[in-house]
Design an enzyme around this catalytic site. Structure first.
Site, PDB file in Angstrom:
ATOM      1  NE  ARG A 143      72.602  67.363 -10.332  1.00  0.00           N
ATOM      2  CZ  ARG A 143      72.294  66.083 -10.128  1.00  0.00           C
ATOM      3  NH1 ARG A 143      71.586  65.717  -9.072  1.00  0.00           N
ATOM      4  NH2 ARG A 143      72.644  65.174 -11.015  1.00  0.00           N
TER       5      ARG A 143
ATOM      6  CG  HIS B 292      66.061  64.770  -4.793  1.00  0.00           C
ATOM      7  ND1 HIS B 292      67.141  65.554  -4.480  1.00  0.00           N
ATOM      8  CD2 HIS B 292      66.546  63.527  -5.032  1.00  0.00           C
ATOM      9  CE1 HIS B 292      68.224  64.815  -4.552  1.00  0.00           C
ATOM     10  NE2 HIS B 292      67.899  63.582  -4.859  1.00  0.00           N
TER      11      HIS B 292
ATOM     12  NE  ARG C 268      65.070  62.745 -11.872  1.00  0.00           N
ATOM     13  CZ  ARG C 268      66.311  62.677 -11.396  1.00  0.00           C
ATOM     14  NH1 ARG C 268      66.767  63.585 -10.563  1.00  0.00           N
ATOM     15  NH2 ARG C 268      67.113  61.699 -11.766  1.00  0.00           N
TER      16      ARG C 268
ATOM     17  CD  GLN D 122      69.362  57.908  -9.233  1.00  0.00           C
ATOM     18  OE1 GLN D 122      69.399  56.728  -8.914  1.00  0.00           O
ATOM     19  NE2 GLN D 122      70.143  58.833  -8.724  1.00  0.00           N
TER      20      GLN D 122
ATOM     21  CD  GLU E 281      66.582  63.580  -1.442  1.00  0.00           C
ATOM     22  OE1 GLU E 281      67.824  63.669  -1.495  1.00  0.00           O
ATOM     23  OE2 GLU E 281      65.939  62.640  -1.965  1.00  0.00           O
TER      24      GLU E 281
HETATM   25  O1  TA6 Z   1      68.514  61.462  -3.017  1.00  0.00           O
HETATM   26  C1  TA6 Z   1      69.812  61.002  -3.003  1.00  0.00           C
HETATM   27  C2  TA6 Z   1      70.141  60.363  -4.345  1.00  0.00           C
HETATM   28  O2  TA6 Z   1      69.336  59.263  -4.573  1.00  0.00           O
HETATM   29  C3  TA6 Z   1      71.627  60.048  -4.428  1.00  0.00           C
HETATM   30  O3  TA6 Z   1      71.875  58.681  -4.439  1.00  0.00           O
HETATM   31  C4  TA6 Z   1      72.094  60.755  -5.697  1.00  0.00           C
HETATM   32  O4  TA6 Z   1      72.097  59.938  -6.772  1.00  0.00           O
HETATM   33  C5  TA6 Z   1      71.080  61.868  -5.803  1.00  0.00           C
HETATM   34  O5  TA6 Z   1      69.875  61.304  -5.414  1.00  0.00           O
HETATM   35  C6  TA6 Z   1      70.989  62.579  -7.123  1.00  0.00           C
HETATM   36  O6  TA6 Z   1      70.396  61.808  -8.086  1.00  0.00           O
HETATM   37  P1  TA6 Z   1      70.258  62.355  -9.604  1.00  0.00           P
HETATM   38  O7  TA6 Z   1      69.570  61.275 -10.350  1.00  0.00           O
HETATM   39  O8  TA6 Z   1      69.457  63.632  -9.533  1.00  0.00           O
HETATM   40  O9  TA6 Z   1      71.652  62.622 -10.076  1.00  0.00           O
END
Ligand code: TA6
Length: 335
Positions: A87, A188, A110, A105, A292
């Site tokens: 993070r 990111h 990563r 996601q 980003e």
């Molecule tokens: O980049 C923004 C985003 O897509 C948000 O919607 C939020 O979820 C953030 O990324 C963090 O995502 P993560 O999967 O690292 O918790």
């Protein structure tokens, strides 16, 4: 960083090329063990700036200027614990930005173990930089089960003489079945800021964006610089190649330059989402902003043998807005 959790690295997370041993360290590139025994690389520049890259995620976790000041945000609760992504710093979202379809996601790059590539193909631009490292990610057998493609993902992380941080990704389709593949991508980046309510972002005014907080509905941004007073999660479309992030309190302007990455995401979870994230401190939203460089609206499609390049360059320049020494607009219009 006391609460960082410890655990063993599962072999399934190692990309098929991560067995190679680490090269010898030099005054500019130092290979060592980091948190949780993960291999990391520290890049140092003669004037004092530095950067730290973990092989876990091919993840930049620190970037410091020549005064030793940290420029990136890394949560005090960051879990260097697979499969959780780290993070903070600069996570790499590939082969997917966001959450749709079968992949996790932001994809899997990563939370995979990357390898150091000792002898990469010639780098597109000849560079005098000595402080750089070449990483490579190839899909493991597990990966091809969730994303049935063969690829080579090369990442060069370099620190320029002036302390600029450059990330260059080269992704090649190495499918032997003649199949193309498509992906989306983002660096990111978590910038460290003094106080989010004092920060302005310039370069995204009047652009269209997809609002992630409103079912990705499309809107047009107002004409002034962005300021922040609540949760924001927006994907700006077809942005300029330069964006400025102005931290008044720190008298610092981050200049983000990007190439091959038409879009830009702006994110701050604010208080409620901050509390809901286990690997993020309740008040840490006040000291970070994600801007980003990304390719999201139009997916990138590569035929076998084709290669895509996406480049990010970050600079941190002292700025004293009031004295007019540095007007971000001049930065955005200048060289
Ligand atoms: O980049 C923004 C985003 O897509 C948000 O919607 C939020 O979820 C953030 O990324 C963090 O995502 P993560 O999967 O690292 O918790």
């Amino acid at each position: 960083m006391s609460s960082i959790e410890k655990d063993k690295i599962p072999s399934s997370l190692s990309s098929s090329s991560s067995s190679s041993s680490l090269p010898l360290s030099t005054p500019f590139v130092d290979f060592s063990k980091g948190i949780n025994g993960f291999d990391k690389v520290i890049l140092r520049e003669s004037r004092g700036s530095s950067a730290e890259v973990y092989l876990y995620g091919g993840h930049v976790t620190s970037w410091k200027n020549d005064h030793g000041e940290e420029l990136l945000f890394l949560s005090s609760k960051a879990a260097f614990k697979p499969p959780k992504a780290i993070r903070g710093g600069i996570p790499i979202c590939f082969p997917q930005f966001g959450s749709h379809g079968t992949l996790d996601q932001h994809g899997f790059a990563r939370n995979r173990i990357w390898a150091v590539e000792n002898d990469p193909p010639p780098f597109p631009t000849n560079t005098l930089n000595k402080a750089f490292v070449d990483l490579i990610l190839n899909p493991s057998e597990e990966d091809t089960k969730i994303w049935p493609h063969s690829f080579e993902f090369r990442l060069r992380v370099a620190l320029g003489p002036g302390g600029d941080l450059m990330l260059t990704s080269r992704i090649r389709n190495t499918n032997s079945d003649g199949k193309p593949f498509s992906f989306t991508f983002a660096y990111h980046t978590y910038f460290s800021v003094s106080d989010i309510s004092e920060v302005r972002v310039e370069g995204l005014e009047t652009l269209d964006y997809l609002d992630n907080l409103q079912n990705k509905e499309r809107f047009t941004e107002q004409g002034d610089a962005l300021t922040f007073e609540s949760e924001v999660d927006k994907i700006y479309l077809s942005t300029p190649t330069k964006i400025a992030i102005i931290d008044h309190e720190k008298k610092r302007t981050f200049v983000l330059r990007k190439d091959g990455l038409p879009d830009a995401v702006v994110w701050n979870p604010w208080d409620k989402k901050a509390k809901a994230m286990a690997d993020f401190g309740d008040d840490e939203y006040k000291h970070m902003l994600c801007v980003e460089a990304a390719a999201i609206e139009k997916t990138i499609t590569l035929k076998p043998g084709e290669e895509w390049k996406g480049r990010l360059e970050l600079s941190a320049v002292p700025s004293s807005y009031c004295s007019g020494q540095l007007d971000p607009q001049r930065v955005l219009q200048g060289s």
